[in-house]
Write a protein that holds these residues in place. Sequence first.
Motif, PDB file in Angstrom:
ATOM      1  N   LEU A   1      -4.743  -3.272  -3.662  1.00 54.99           N
ATOM      2  CA  LEU A   1      -3.261  -3.629  -4.008  1.00 54.99           C
ATOM      3  C   LEU A   1      -3.049  -3.666  -5.225  1.00 54.99           C
ATOM      4  O   LEU A   1      -2.052  -2.809  -5.679  1.00 54.99           O
ATOM      5  CB  LEU A   1      -3.014  -4.935  -3.015  1.00 54.99           C
ATOM      6  N   ASP A   2      -3.741  -4.276  -6.270  1.00 54.21           N
ATOM      7  CA  ASP A   2      -3.674  -4.076  -7.547  1.00 54.21           C
ATOM      8  C   ASP A   2      -3.553  -2.854  -8.014  1.00 54.21           C
ATOM      9  O   ASP A   2      -2.612  -2.523  -9.106  1.00 54.21           O
ATOM     10  CB  ASP A   2      -4.670  -5.302  -8.099  1.00 54.21           C
TER      11      ASP A   2
ATOM     12  N   CYS B   1      -5.877 -12.856  -7.994  1.00 56.67           N
ATOM     13  CA  CYS B   1      -6.621 -12.794  -6.798  1.00 56.67           C
ATOM     14  C   CYS B   1      -7.394 -11.438  -6.827  1.00 56.67           C
ATOM     15  O   CYS B   1      -8.409 -11.422  -6.220  1.00 56.67           O
ATOM     16  CB  CYS B   1      -5.502 -12.518  -5.648  1.00 56.67           C
ATOM     17  N   ALA B   2      -6.961 -10.391  -7.448  1.00 49.67           N
ATOM     18  CA  ALA B   2      -7.426  -9.078  -7.350  1.00 49.67           C
ATOM     19  C   ALA B   2      -8.878  -9.430  -8.371  1.00 49.67           C
ATOM     20  O   ALA B   2      -9.936  -8.718  -7.818  1.00 49.67           O
ATOM     21  CB  ALA B   2      -6.825  -8.159  -8.080  1.00 49.67           C
ATOM     22  N   GLN B   3      -8.821 -10.266  -9.323  1.00 49.76           N
ATOM     23  CA  GLN B   3     -10.192 -10.681  -9.728  1.00 49.76           C
ATOM     24  C   GLN B   3     -11.081 -11.539  -8.963  1.00 49.76           C
ATOM     25  O   GLN B   3     -12.097 -11.195  -8.992  1.00 49.76           O
ATOM     26  CB  GLN B   3      -9.876 -11.257 -11.287  1.00 49.76           C
ATOM     27  N   ARG B   4     -10.458 -12.554  -8.570  1.00 47.10           N
ATOM     28  CA  ARG B   4     -11.480 -13.323  -7.850  1.00 47.10           C
ATOM     29  C   ARG B   4     -11.821 -12.994  -6.354  1.00 47.10           C
ATOM     30  O   ARG B   4     -12.914 -13.368  -5.860  1.00 47.10           O
ATOM     31  CB  ARG B   4     -10.598 -14.663  -7.747  1.00 47.10           C
ATOM     32  N   HIS B   5     -10.935 -12.206  -5.723  1.00 39.79           N
ATOM     33  CA  HIS B   5     -11.274 -12.233  -4.432  1.00 39.79           C
ATOM     34  C   HIS B   5     -11.124 -10.319  -4.229  1.00 39.79           C
ATOM     35  O   HIS B   5     -10.452  -9.981  -3.220  1.00 39.79           O
ATOM     36  CB  HIS B   5     -10.068 -12.707  -3.456  1.00 39.79           C
ATOM     37  N   ALA B   6     -11.387  -9.604  -4.954  1.00 41.61           N
ATOM     38  CA  ALA B   6     -11.270  -8.102  -5.036  1.00 41.61           C
ATOM     39  C   ALA B   6     -11.708  -7.644  -3.624  1.00 41.61           C
ATOM     40  O   ALA B   6     -10.923  -6.715  -3.356  1.00 41.61           O
ATOM     41  CB  ALA B   6     -12.370  -7.445  -5.942  1.00 41.61           C
ATOM     42  N   HIS B   7     -12.837  -7.964  -3.002  1.00 38.49           N
ATOM     43  CA  HIS B   7     -12.984  -7.245  -1.756  1.00 38.49           C
ATOM     44  C   HIS B   7     -12.478  -8.119  -0.581  1.00 38.49           C
ATOM     45  O   HIS B   7     -12.801  -7.384   0.782  1.00 38.49           O
ATOM     46  CB  HIS B   7     -14.546  -7.052  -1.554  1.00 38.49           C
ATOM     47  N   ARG B   8     -11.685  -9.021  -0.532  1.00 39.56           N
ATOM     48  CA  ARG B   8     -11.228  -9.686   0.412  1.00 39.56           C
ATOM     49  C   ARG B   8      -9.815  -8.850   1.042  1.00 39.56           C
ATOM     50  O   ARG B   8      -8.997  -8.436   0.113  1.00 39.56           O
ATOM     51  CB  ARG B   8     -10.801 -10.995   0.299  1.00 39.56           C
ATOM     52  N   LEU B   9      -9.325  -9.206   2.131  1.00 39.78           N
ATOM     53  CA  LEU B   9      -8.317  -8.288   2.695  1.00 39.78           C
ATOM     54  C   LEU B   9      -6.962  -9.274   2.192  1.00 39.78           C
ATOM     55  O   LEU B   9      -6.939 -10.387   2.027  1.00 39.78           O
ATOM     56  CB  LEU B   9      -8.442  -8.524   4.129  1.00 39.78           C
ATOM     57  N   ALA B  10      -6.163  -8.396   1.550  1.00 37.97           N
ATOM     58  CA  ALA B  10      -4.813  -8.847   0.990  1.00 37.97           C
ATOM     59  C   ALA B  10      -3.748  -8.607   1.954  1.00 37.97           C
ATOM     60  O   ALA B  10      -2.868  -9.496   2.006  1.00 37.97           O
ATOM     61  CB  ALA B  10      -4.500  -8.026  -0.391  1.00 37.97           C
ATOM     62  N   THR B  11      -3.609  -7.362   2.539  1.00 37.88           N
ATOM     63  CA  THR B  11      -2.540  -7.303   3.536  1.00 37.88           C
ATOM     64  C   THR B  11      -2.929  -6.195   4.464  1.00 37.88           C
ATOM     65  O   THR B  11      -4.033  -5.381   4.280  1.00 37.88           O
ATOM     66  CB  THR B  11      -1.509  -6.481   2.710  1.00 37.88           C
ATOM     67  N   VAL B  12      -2.335  -6.405   5.816  1.00 40.02           N
ATOM     68  CA  VAL B  12      -2.517  -5.579   6.783  1.00 40.02           C
ATOM     69  C   VAL B  12      -0.915  -4.819   7.242  1.00 40.02           C
ATOM     70  O   VAL B  12      -0.179  -5.712   7.522  1.00 40.02           O
ATOM     71  CB  VAL B  12      -3.099  -6.291   7.931  1.00 40.02           C
ATOM     72  N   ASP B  13      -0.981  -3.665   7.237  1.00 40.03           N
ATOM     73  CA  ASP B  13       0.331  -3.080   7.725  1.00 40.03           C
ATOM     74  C   ASP B  13      -0.113  -2.041   8.560  1.00 40.03           C
ATOM     75  O   ASP B  13      -0.276  -0.974   8.660  1.00 40.03           O
ATOM     76  CB  ASP B  13       1.023  -2.322   6.338  1.00 40.03           C
TER      77      ASP B  13
END
Length: 86
Positions: A37-38, A15-27
């Motif tokens: 995140l990676d 996911c970090a490689q393919r979607h580096a700039h997409r949102l992974a988590t919201v806290d």
Amino acid sequence: MHARDFSLDTLLANCAQRHAHRLATVDGSQRLTWAQLDTRVTNLAQWMLARGIAPGDRIALLLTDGAPFLTLLLACGRIGAIAVLL
């Protein structure tokens, strides 16, 4: 036919490689992309290894859900430590 690796660490790396700039988590107000995140997981995993935590060691987690919990859980998986959820 070869086995596919579906570990959380492999999925995170993909996911970090393919979607580096997409949102992974919201806290709350904290938002992390997959790349961020990676990077946090890598840094925490290196910190844990530097303090002598080794594959197979058990790490007790007493955290509520959120970015710190997720980061620590993934860092344990990255180094092969066992996260024990309390």
